[in-house]
Design an enzyme around this catalytic site. Structure first.
Site, PDB file in Angstrom:
ATOM      1  N   SER A 112       0.836  -1.212   0.000  1.00 17.51           N
ATOM      2  CA  SER A 112       0.000   0.000   0.000  1.00 17.51           C
ATOM      3  C   SER A 112       0.866   1.255   0.000  1.00 17.51           C
ATOM      4  O   SER A 112       0.608   2.205  -0.743  1.00 17.51           O
ATOM      5  CB  SER A 112      -0.881   0.042   1.256  1.00 17.51           C
ATOM      6  OG  SER A 112      -1.943  -0.840   1.129  1.00 17.51           O
ATOM      7  N   GLN A 171      -8.925   2.923  -0.829  1.00 20.11           N
ATOM      8  CA  GLN A 171      -8.669   3.187  -2.249  1.00 20.11           C
ATOM      9  C   GLN A 171      -9.572   4.290  -2.767  1.00 20.11           C
ATOM     10  O   GLN A 171      -9.134   5.166  -3.515  1.00 20.11           O
ATOM     11  CB  GLN A 171      -8.865   1.901  -3.067  1.00 20.11           C
ATOM     12  CG  GLN A 171      -7.803   0.860  -2.741  1.00 20.11           C
ATOM     13  CD  GLN A 171      -8.017  -0.457  -3.462  1.00 20.11           C
ATOM     14  OE1 GLN A 171      -9.019  -0.634  -4.148  1.00 20.11           O
ATOM     15  NE2 GLN A 171      -7.090  -1.371  -3.300  1.00 20.11           N
ATOM     16  N   ASP A 231      -7.426  -7.378   4.774  1.00 17.28           N
ATOM     17  CA  ASP A 231      -6.518  -8.195   3.953  1.00 17.28           C
ATOM     18  C   ASP A 231      -5.998  -9.414   4.708  1.00 17.28           C
ATOM     19  O   ASP A 231      -5.427 -10.330   4.106  1.00 17.28           O
ATOM     20  CB  ASP A 231      -5.328  -7.353   3.476  1.00 17.28           C
ATOM     21  CG  ASP A 231      -5.748  -6.302   2.456  1.00 17.28           C
ATOM     22  OD1 ASP A 231      -6.847  -6.426   1.888  1.00 17.28           O
ATOM     23  OD2 ASP A 231      -4.975  -5.352   2.241  1.00 17.28           O
TER      24      ASP A 231
HETATM   25  C1  S3P Z   1      -5.756  -0.921  -0.081  1.00 18.34           C
HETATM   26  C2  S3P Z   1      -7.001  -0.780   0.478  1.00 18.34           C
HETATM   27  C3  S3P Z   1      -7.882  -1.916   0.756  1.00 18.34           C
HETATM   28  C4  S3P Z   1      -7.110  -3.225   0.755  1.00 18.34           C
HETATM   29  C5  S3P Z   1      -6.196  -3.344  -0.428  1.00 18.34           C
HETATM   30  C6  S3P Z   1      -5.182  -2.223  -0.413  1.00 18.34           C
HETATM   31  C7  S3P Z   1      -4.958   0.290  -0.335  1.00 18.34           C
HETATM   32  O1  S3P Z   1      -8.890  -1.983  -0.234  1.00 18.34           O
HETATM   33  O2  S3P Z   1      -7.997  -4.314   0.806  1.00 18.34           O
HETATM   34  O3  S3P Z   1      -5.516  -4.573  -0.411  1.00 18.34           O
HETATM   35  O4  S3P Z   1      -3.747   0.193  -0.577  1.00 18.34           O
HETATM   36  O5  S3P Z   1      -5.544   1.385  -0.280  1.00 18.34           O
HETATM   37  P1  S3P Z   1     -10.239  -1.106  -0.167  1.00 18.34           P
HETATM   38  O6  S3P Z   1      -9.868   0.314  -0.270  1.00 18.34           O
HETATM   39  O7  S3P Z   1     -11.054  -1.578  -1.333  1.00 18.34           O
HETATM   40  O8  S3P Z   1     -10.874  -1.427   1.147  1.00 18.34           O
END
Ligand code: S3P
Length: 442
Positions: free
Chosen positions: A20, A165, A330
């Site tokens: 991330s 995200q 995750d």
């Molecule tokens: C992430 C946000 C999460 C996570 C993904 C990585 C990120 O998703 O599950 O593996 O780096 O912002 P969501 O924003 O859909 O919850």
């Protein structure tokens, strides 16, 4: 990939950089003024996808192993790509870059693999359209054709899902909007962010005007985050901590295998990511954190884990539900495996988002657990797994990296050999996973 049962895990484990944070480092360094050196950039295929897309947008990027050097082009200095931008399997690449591209004065197309092309994009399309970008996407799925505009209109938006995200997509678009854009996270019982906040922390580190505050009412707290479109990002070297989501596989394995002792150094301990450690500790895992420090606005430290024969739960119920879910979303595949090893098993609820991850993770988890002889019940928003004597079996990654790795750990606890079909999916976040596992397992 064939995996044999193990008695213990021992040694020091080096983990790749956080996925991330690496995505954000590459994107924000590209939008900054000046050159950035990123240390410990993730080795994951997903983070390669982000670098490749940025290169196709005219950004000069050099890579020397885990060091990535990026010449920033400024927040609206990208150039029109001469081909489609392929995000591979990476939802973060697609959703964050959509926010960046919405604010550029050219058209671009974001594509992805089969799994990414099935994932919901309406959650970013809607707010970006409100900011005046034009986006064409059949049935709100990739490929996304983005007709950018600069400047964008600012936005005041209530996030319908606790998604980092989506939040990050809007914050990135907000850098190219007139005035302040504000986002309200879903309500929470806790006065803390409802999803990972790496974008906010890094934007602030690089000089953006980001404000955050909590509004309280009788039902709980709502976090408001705003970004000023007049912000300029100034390049500053970045250091990426090791990925706690990758660490989680080894932490669970070592916790459950007696005589294990592992040490993981320099792991990201941002409170929006450490709910996995809290949960494992409630259910009796022996985890110690040392040398906490701050690096580039992120909390970092060392984790040591000792195996115990029988884990004794301190939790009132073997249930994970509610606000905490987004902060360990995750890690749910590996928590499911952990659930097979603890008295009373484990129930996960309020996790319907799992159905729209790299695979339908509820389905993938339930199918593989059943193949390995676990007792498991499926719900629309989660599952319940009982303490189970796992048996080696043929399981499937369903093309999903975290499913491949979670079931490699399940294989260590099982009787007999396990065959993971499609194990190479692990490379999406952790290409060295199986090698690392072989080097510490006995
Ligand atoms: C992430 C946000 C999460 C996570 C993904 C990585 C990120 O998703 O599950 O593996 O780096 O912002 P969501 O924003 O859909 O919850």
């Amino acid at each position: 990939m064939k995996i044999q049962p193990a008695n213990s895990l021992n040694g020091k484990i080096r983990l790749p950089g956080d996925k991330s944070i690496s995505h954000r480092a590459a994107i924000l360094a590209s939008m900054a003024i000046g050159e950035t050196r990123i240390e410990n950039y993730a080795t994951s295929a997903d983070c390669d996808s982000t670098l490749n897309c940025l290169r196709n947008l005219g950004v000069e990027i050099r890579r020397e192993n885990a060091t990535v050097i990026i010449k920033g082009v400024g927040r609206n200095g990208f150039t029109k790509p001469d081909k489609e931008l392929n995000c591979g399997n990476s939802g973060t690449t697609m959703r964050l870059l959509a926010g960046v591209l919405a604010g550029q004065n050219f058209d671009s197309i974001l594509t992805g693999d089969e799994s990414l092309s099935k994932r919901p994009m309406r959650r970013i399309i809607e707010p970006l359209r409100r900011m005046s970008a034009k986006i064409a996407a059949e049935d709100n799925h990739a490929p996304l054709l983005i007709h950018g505009a600069n400047p964008l209109q600012s936005l005041s938006y209530n996030l319908p899902v606790a998604s980092a995200q989506v939040k990050s997509c809007i914050l990135l678009a907000g850098l190219n909007a007139v005035g302040k854009s504000e986002i309200r996270n879903p309500q929470s019982a806790l006065k803390s962010p409802t999803s990972r906040n790496h974008t906010e922390l890094m934007m602030r580190y690089l000089g953006a005007e980001i404000e955050e505050h909590f509004v309280e009412d009788e039902n709980g707290f709502v976090q408001e985050i705003s970004v000023d479109g007049n912000s300029t990002l100034v390049a500053k070297d970045l250091n990426v901590p090791s990925d706690i989501s990758s660490a989680a596989f080894f932490i669970v394995a070592a916790s459950c295998l007696e005589n294990s002792e592992i040490n993981l150094e320099n792991v990201g301990l941002n409170p929006t990511r450490t709910a996995i450690l809290d949960a494992l500790q409630w259910f009796g895992a022996d985890i110690e954190i040392k040398n906490r420090k701050e690096i580039c606005n992120e909390s970092v430290g060392d984790i040591s884990v000792r195996g115990r024969k029988n884990l004794i739960s301190k939790a009132a119920a073997n249930l994970i539900d509610g606000d905490i879910i987004a902060n360990l979303i995750d890690e749910i595949p590996i928590l499911a495996v952990f659930g097979t090893q603890i008295a009373g098993g484990l129930e996960i609820r309020g996790a319907a988002e799992l159905r729209v991850k790299e695979s339908d993770r509820i389905k993938s988890i339930v199918a593989n657990l059943r193949r390995m002889n676990a007792t498991v019940e499926e719900f629309p928003d989660g599952f319940r797994v009982g303490k189970s004597e796992l048996r080696g079996a043929a399981v499937d990654s369903f093309g999903d990296h975290r499913i491949a790795m979670a079931f490699a750990i399940a294989a260590l606890f099982a009787k007999g050999e396990t065959n993971i079909i499609g194990a190479d999916a692990a490379g999406v976040s952790f290409p060295e996973f199986f090698q690392t596992l072989a080097s510490v397992g006995k």
